[in-house]
Design a protein around this motif. Sequence first.
Motif, mmCIF file in Angstrom:
data_model
loop_
_atom_site.group_PDB
_atom_site.id
_atom_site.type_symbol
_atom_site.label_atom_id
_atom_site.label_comp_id
_atom_site.label_asym_id
_atom_site.label_seq_id
_atom_site.Cartn_x
_atom_site.Cartn_y
_atom_site.Cartn_z
ATOM 1 N N GLY A 1 -4.896 47.059 -6.004
ATOM 2 C CA GLY A 1 -4.331 47.848 -4.915
ATOM 3 C C GLY A 1 -2.846 47.638 -4.722
ATOM 4 N N ALA A 2 -2.342 46.454 -5.019
ATOM 5 C CA ALA A 2 -0.925 46.162 -4.838
ATOM 6 C C ALA A 2 -0.064 46.934 -5.814
ATOM 7 C CB ALA A 2 -0.667 44.662 -5.004
ATOM 8 N N PHE A 3 -0.637 47.454 -6.866
ATOM 9 C CA PHE A 3 0.135 48.171 -7.866
ATOM 10 C C PHE A 3 0.158 49.668 -7.605
ATOM 11 C CE2 PHE A 3 -1.253 44.230 -9.789
ATOM 12 C CZ PHE A 3 -0.036 43.711 -10.170
ATOM 13 N N ALA A 4 -0.484 50.105 -6.527
ATOM 14 C CA ALA A 4 -0.524 51.529 -6.214
ATOM 15 C C ALA A 4 0.803 52.025 -5.655
ATOM 16 C CB ALA A 4 -1.646 51.813 -5.216
ATOM 17 N N SER A 5 1.594 51.154 -5.047
ATOM 18 C CA SER A 5 2.885 51.490 -4.479
ATOM 19 C C SER A 5 3.936 50.599 -5.098
ATOM 20 C CB SER A 5 2.859 51.294 -2.964
ATOM 21 O OG SER A 5 1.897 52.141 -2.373
ATOM 22 N N GLY A 6 5.146 50.699 -4.602
ATOM 23 C CA GLY A 6 6.216 49.906 -5.186
ATOM 24 C C GLY A 6 6.715 48.823 -4.264
ATOM 25 N N PRO A 7 7.539 47.915 -4.816
ATOM 26 C CA PRO A 7 8.133 46.859 -4.011
ATOM 27 C C PRO A 7 8.916 47.436 -2.843
ATOM 28 C CG PRO A 7 8.491 46.461 -6.337
ATOM 29 C CD PRO A 7 7.906 47.843 -6.204
ATOM 30 N N GLY A 8 8.873 46.751 -1.731
ATOM 31 C CA GLY A 8 9.592 47.210 -0.548
ATOM 32 C C GLY A 8 8.752 48.084 0.360
ATOM 33 N N GLU A 9 7.660 48.617 -0.141
ATOM 34 C CA GLU A 9 6.769 49.420 0.687
ATOM 35 C C GLU A 9 5.740 48.500 1.322
ATOM 36 O OE1 GLU A 9 5.097 52.827 -1.256
ATOM 37 O OE2 GLU A 9 6.869 53.058 -2.497
ATOM 38 N N ASN A 10 5.396 48.765 2.580
ATOM 39 C CA ASN A 10 4.412 47.952 3.273
ATOM 40 C C ASN A 10 3.483 48.875 4.030
ATOM 41 O OD1 ASN A 10 2.923 46.249 4.891
ATOM 42 N ND2 ASN A 10 4.629 44.893 5.299
ATOM 43 N N HIS A 11 2.203 48.823 3.663
ATOM 44 C CA HIS A 11 1.211 49.693 4.289
ATOM 45 C C HIS A 11 0.205 48.892 5.093
ATOM 46 C CE1 HIS A 11 2.755 53.085 2.020
ATOM 47 N NE2 HIS A 11 2.784 52.289 0.971
ATOM 48 N N GLY A 12 0.554 47.639 5.434
ATOM 49 C CA GLY A 12 -0.351 46.861 6.268
ATOM 50 C C GLY A 12 -0.841 45.578 5.650
ATOM 51 N N GLY A 13 0.044 44.679 5.284
ATOM 52 C CA GLY A 13 -0.373 43.365 4.832
ATOM 53 C C GLY A 13 -0.257 43.107 3.343
ATOM 54 N N GLU A 14 0.235 44.056 2.568
ATOM 55 C CA GLU A 14 0.373 43.803 1.140
ATOM 56 C C GLU A 14 1.472 42.785 0.891
ATOM 57 O OE1 GLU A 14 0.900 46.869 2.396
ATOM 58 O OE2 GLU A 14 -0.576 48.210 1.554
ATOM 59 N N ALA A 15 1.364 42.090 -0.223
ATOM 60 C CA ALA A 15 2.420 41.184 -0.669
ATOM 61 C C ALA A 15 2.803 41.610 -2.073
ATOM 62 C CB ALA A 15 1.927 39.744 -0.658
ATOM 63 N N TYR A 16 3.914 42.311 -2.206
ATOM 64 C CA TYR A 16 4.358 42.763 -3.518
ATOM 65 C C TYR A 16 5.044 41.631 -4.251
ATOM 66 C CZ TYR A 16 3.089 47.393 -2.058
ATOM 67 O OH TYR A 16 2.378 48.467 -1.631
ATOM 68 N N LEU A 17 4.779 41.522 -5.534
ATOM 69 C CA LEU A 17 5.331 40.455 -6.344
ATOM 70 C C LEU A 17 6.731 40.831 -6.797
ATOM 71 C CD1 LEU A 17 2.182 39.638 -8.478
ATOM 72 C CD2 LEU A 17 2.928 38.622 -6.340
ATOM 73 N N ASP A 18 7.717 40.116 -6.306
ATOM 74 C CA ASP A 18 9.111 40.364 -6.655
ATOM 75 C C ASP A 18 9.328 40.000 -8.114
ATOM 76 O OD1 ASP A 18 11.822 40.945 -6.474
ATOM 77 O OD2 ASP A 18 12.319 38.945 -5.730
ATOM 78 N N GLY A 19 9.557 40.987 -8.955
ATOM 79 C CA GLY A 19 9.767 40.735 -10.375
ATOM 80 C C GLY A 19 8.520 40.252 -11.095
ATOM 81 N N GLY A 20 7.364 40.449 -10.504
ATOM 82 C CA GLY A 20 6.119 40.018 -11.127
ATOM 83 C C GLY A 20 5.840 38.532 -10.981
ATOM 84 N N VAL A 21 6.589 37.818 -10.135
ATOM 85 C CA VAL A 21 6.415 36.378 -9.958
ATOM 86 C C VAL A 21 5.411 36.126 -8.834
ATOM 87 C CG1 VAL A 21 7.570 34.216 -9.376
ATOM 88 C CG2 VAL A 21 8.751 35.915 -10.776
ATOM 89 N N PHE A 22 4.379 35.363 -9.147
ATOM 90 C CA PHE A 22 3.364 34.985 -8.166
ATOM 91 C C PHE A 22 3.779 33.637 -7.589
ATOM 92 C CE2 PHE A 22 -1.121 33.577 -7.159
ATOM 93 C CZ PHE A 22 -1.326 34.520 -6.164
ATOM 94 N N THR A 23 4.249 33.631 -6.343
ATOM 95 C CA THR A 23 4.763 32.414 -5.727
ATOM 96 C C THR A 23 3.688 31.690 -4.929
ATOM 97 O OG1 THR A 23 5.458 33.549 -3.720
ATOM 98 C CG2 THR A 23 7.077 33.419 -5.521
ATOM 99 N N TYR A 24 3.965 30.422 -4.627
ATOM 100 C CA TYR A 24 3.026 29.651 -3.830
ATOM 101 C C TYR A 24 2.859 30.245 -2.436
ATOM 102 C CZ TYR A 24 0.573 25.996 -1.440
ATOM 103 O OH TYR A 24 -0.359 25.319 -0.703
ATOM 104 N N ASP A 25 3.910 30.797 -1.876
ATOM 105 C CA ASP A 25 3.818 31.412 -0.545
ATOM 106 C C ASP A 25 2.760 32.515 -0.521
ATOM 107 O OD1 ASP A 25 4.701 31.804 2.202
ATOM 108 O OD2 ASP A 25 5.649 33.648 1.480
ATOM 109 N N VAL A 26 2.750 33.381 -1.525
ATOM 110 C CA VAL A 26 1.746 34.450 -1.607
ATOM 111 C C VAL A 26 0.363 33.839 -1.836
ATOM 112 C CG1 VAL A 26 0.978 36.472 -2.916
ATOM 113 C CG2 VAL A 26 3.407 36.170 -2.403
#
Length: 104
Positions: free
Chosen positions: A18-43
Motif C-alpha cells: 500500500g505504501a507504494f501506491a502514492s509517492g513520497p510527501g503524500e500522507n493519506h492517514g498514517g503512511e510512512a514513506y521510505l525516503d530513498g528506499g531506506v528503512f529506518t529504525y524510527d519506521v
Amino acid sequence: MPHIRSLTAAALFLVGTGAFASGPGENHGGEAYLDGGVFTYDVFEQSVDHVDLENCPTEFDPDVVFCRMTLASEMANIFVFAFDGDQPLLAVKSYELGEDFLPF
C-alpha cells in the motif's frame, strides 16, 4: 539453517504494498514513506511488533549496530540497524525456530 534475506524483500514484507501506491510527501492517514528506499529504525519501531535484543549475532560489530527480533512464519527474524545517522536497516538474518535458534 540461518540465512540473510534481501533488504528489498524485507522492506516490502514489513511496509506492505500500500505504501507504494502514492509517492513520497503524500500522507493519506498514517503512511510512512521510505525516503530513498531506506528503512529506518524510527519506521520499524512504530510499525513492527518486536523485542529488543541485548546482543546481535556474532558476525555483527556491537559498536556499530543494534538488533531487534520478530517472530513470523515459524522463523526468528533478526533486524540489524546501524547506530549512525538515521539508523538504517543493514541486514535481516532469519533462523528456524527450534532449541538452538539463537546461538549468540
